[in-house]
Design a protein around this motif. Sequence first.
Motif: not given
Length: 493
Positions: A386-395, A447-462
């Motif tokens: 168990p722990g804090r989890r982040l999702l990056l999603f597109a479909t 985010a408008a692109s996967p690259a931008q979404a990845w940067e957001i995820a990295r900035s939010l993740a511990q």
Amino acid sequence: MKTFQSPSEQLACAAMASGKRFASLPEALHWLASRIDYERTRWMSYEERCLHLDRMGQLLALLQHPEKAFPVVHVAGTKGKGSTSAMVAAILQTAGYKTGLFTSPHLEKLPERIRINGQMVPDQDALQLFNLLWPSVCQMDQPTGQAPPEAIRQQLPSPTGPTYFEILTAMAMLHFAQKKVQIAVFEVGLGGRLDATNLCQPIVSVITSISFDHTQLLGNTLEAIAAEKAGIVKPSVPVVSGVTQPGPREVIRQVCQTQQAPLIELQEHFCYSYQPPRNLPLSGQRGQMDFQYWGPGGPWHLEGVPLSLLGRHQAANAALALATVALLRQAGWKISEQACRQALAQLHWPARCELLPGRPALLLDTAHNLASVEALLEVLQESFVPGRRLLLFATTHDKDVAGMLTRLLPAFNEVILTNYLDNPRAMPVEDLLRLARQIGGRPYPAAASPAQAWEIARSLAQPEDLICITGSFFLIGQILPLLSSTSPTPPSS
């Protein structure tokens, strides 16, 4: 077995006489990208005017029928067909057989789809294959010309020459024939009955599972979908089925009875149990399974089989692969228990609940329909701390996006939404965000692109968090190049 003779000098001469020879692989790939590609076309119809075996049959005839040069394990199903194909191929290779593998779609580059003994088709071989295929494709284009993708999207009934997927399927068959593989494993692209792979020469056919996906093409009932998947069943060729729902199972049984094809079914002729790993990513454990088979050529029992791939659904796929191997063993193929254990323990099949090392932990999964999302969530519940989890999603817009989000949103502390690029099937991030707000009742980062979404995820993740990236093969394919330059911090020693 028919001995394949390499494409005739007449074909090579025709290519040279035409004045059209691809000088480089990028040039050939550019030409391939100009073909109708239903993986990237917003509209298509699963009908004979778009998909039909006559066109593929004509192409293979012009190539002197390379598909007749080797036996095939042919694998269809809504979920699990790619992993099952990879498992069967790995076992055959480990047993000492020169084995071809054709899968789709690819993650990063097209040669991933065509492999011999795990090695992608080399660039030079791929270029040669394109040059051999080109005259035949042009010959088939000549009567009416290749209809542009726009015509297909407008639902015009224009006939076409070979499509992107048909060319790749023929390319795989030609490559395997030239290299004299002893056996090949072919994953169905879409459906089964009208799929380009359905002209292969199977010695075992496999139907992994039936669930809702591509309903606008294959039907809106499980029975209708099962009928399309069962279109790969050939007269007297044995079938391994992992389908357990009563309706779809009965459809497959009826098709097999009509074709006089022996049917080997999960829970009727084989079963498995699964022991998942626990406390990932901290423990570094792997799962294992027990397998029991009492069908033709049995009994055969394997206990404590280690699995490199995570998840109960992968244990189900491994059971299908082992049941397929049981039929091959009965037919005289020399495949030891040790080869099975070694192959399933060592198989690397990227982005299928793939846990990458580092901090924060990163889980890549190509879940792209409701059933595969539920399998992913089961893995998280069974095997991860168990722990804090982040999702990056597109479909993709034609999926059950509402159903997927309904399952995913409550399971993650943070959700970053995006859309993959350069593909008209992508669901725009604005539409995805609107739907997520309706279901989750709160705003989400977008985010408008996967690259931008990845940067957001990295900035939010511990460092102690888990980032999960899922929703589409196309999303994972556009994320993977980013990971090498922005990889998570390695764990301290």
